[in-house]
Write an enzyme that holds these catalytic residues in place. Structure first.
Site, short mmCIF file in Angstrom:
data_model
loop_
_atom_site.label_atom_id
_atom_site.label_comp_id
_atom_site.label_asym_id
_atom_site.label_seq_id
_atom_site.Cartn_x
_atom_site.Cartn_y
_atom_site.Cartn_z
N CYS A 74 0.88 -1.18 0.00
CA CYS A 74 0.00 0.00 0.00
C CYS A 74 0.91 1.22 0.00
CB CYS A 74 -0.87 -0.04 1.26
SG CYS A 74 -1.92 1.40 1.50
N CYS A 185 -1.17 3.86 -6.49
CA CYS A 185 -1.95 3.24 -5.42
C CYS A 185 -2.17 1.80 -5.88
CB CYS A 185 -3.28 3.97 -5.26
SG CYS A 185 -4.54 3.06 -4.34
N1 DGL Z 1 -4.02 0.70 -1.83
C1 DGL Z 1 -3.57 1.85 -1.13
C2 DGL Z 1 -2.38 2.52 -1.78
O1 DGL Z 1 -1.59 1.87 -2.44
C3 DGL Z 1 -4.51 2.85 -0.55
C4 DGL Z 1 -5.95 2.77 -0.74
C5 DGL Z 1 -6.75 3.55 0.27
O2 DGL Z 1 -6.92 4.76 0.15
O3 DGL Z 1 -7.21 2.87 1.19
O4 DGL Z 1 -2.17 3.68 -1.64
#
Ligand code: DGL
Length: 259
Positions: A74, A185
């Site tokens: 993430c 993301c």
């Molecule tokens: N999947 C996450 C990222 O790579 C974040 C998603 C969210 O905002 O929860 O930033």
């Protein structure tokens, strides 16, 4: 630490599956334990302190329960917590992910690069440093993608509703097509085809999944923790929202990649 122990992979929800699939592809004999925190998603609309606290608590639990390494799949949680995780767990293998600006900025001479990411990733100091590193090689614009993670968490990964949302997000660019787009993301590669359609078929899209999987393999090898058993590993998927629909979505997205 045992070579046979699982590698923990965490995200705010289903997004980290885009990294997990690259990890499985490169290390098919490893066991993986995926934890998505959909009960607290989206992280990108929270404060840095909140995301750091959540990430630290997931990491502590997964290490306590025997993970041999942690992949923070993430961008938002990496930006908020990677420095603290490394301080808190100095003897552990901890790998983060960051927007793939490097390959995008080097994809041609002085390209215009658009970085799609969560609002929190784009506000973080870590992202400021990343920008400063590539600002001379490329003309970089950022696009905070409000609402996109929420749609993907609801299982909207194709179709008109998704395309309409993407068109709205891209509207401020007024047709100014970039030379390259960074999917900053881990949720976004899950809707790569829809993003590709909206930005244009010939525009290269870059994400950090492959780089993170390669780095994980390298770090495990360096630590003597790479599983050398000739076997097919297990992948377990857990989610804080305790929703059968979300677990089914994660499995479908993982399977889709394998097909
Ligand atoms: N999947 C996450 C990222 O790579 C974040 C998603 C969210 O905002 O929860 O930033």
């Amino acid at each position: 630490m045992d070579k046979a122990s699982p590698i923990a992979v965490i995200d705010s929800g289903v997004g980290g599956i885009s990294v997990l699939r690259e990890l499985v592809r490169r290390m098919p004999n490893e066991d993986f334990r995926y934890f998505g925190d959909s009960a607290n998603a989206p992280y990108g609309e929270k404060s840095t302190d909140e995301v750091r606290a959540l990430t630290l608590s997931h990491a502590a639990r997964l290490f306590d329960e025997g993970a041999k390494a942690l992949v923070v799949a993430c961008n938002t949680a990496t930006g908020a917590a990677i420095a603290t995780l490394r301080e808190r767990f100095p003897d552990r293998v901890v790998i983060g992910i960051e927007p793939a600006l490097k390959p995008a900025a080097r994809s041609k001479t002085s390209p215009s690069v658009l970085v799609m990411a969560t609002p929190l990733t784009l506000k973080q100091e870590k992202f400021e440093h990343l920008l400063a590193q590539y600002n001379e090689d490329a003309r970089i614009t950022v696009l905070p993608c409000h609402g996109l993670v929420e749609l993907i968490e609801q299982g909207v990964v194709t179709g008109e509703r998704l395309t309409a949302h993407l068109r709205d997000l891209f509207a401020p660019l007024a047709g100014d097509t970039p030379d390259a787009v960074v999917l900053g993301c881990t949720h976004y590669p899950l809707v790569r085809a829809a993003i590709q359609e909206v930005v244009g078929e010939n525009i290269p899209l870059f994400d950090g999944g492959v780089g993170t999987a390669k780095e994980t393999r390298r770090r495990l090898e360096e630590a003597g923790l790479l599983n050398d058993a000739d076997r097919t590993g297990n992948v377990t998927i857990e989610n804080s929202a305790n929703s059968p629909a979300l677990l089914a979505l994660c499995r479908a997205l993982l399977r889709e990649a394998a097909e």
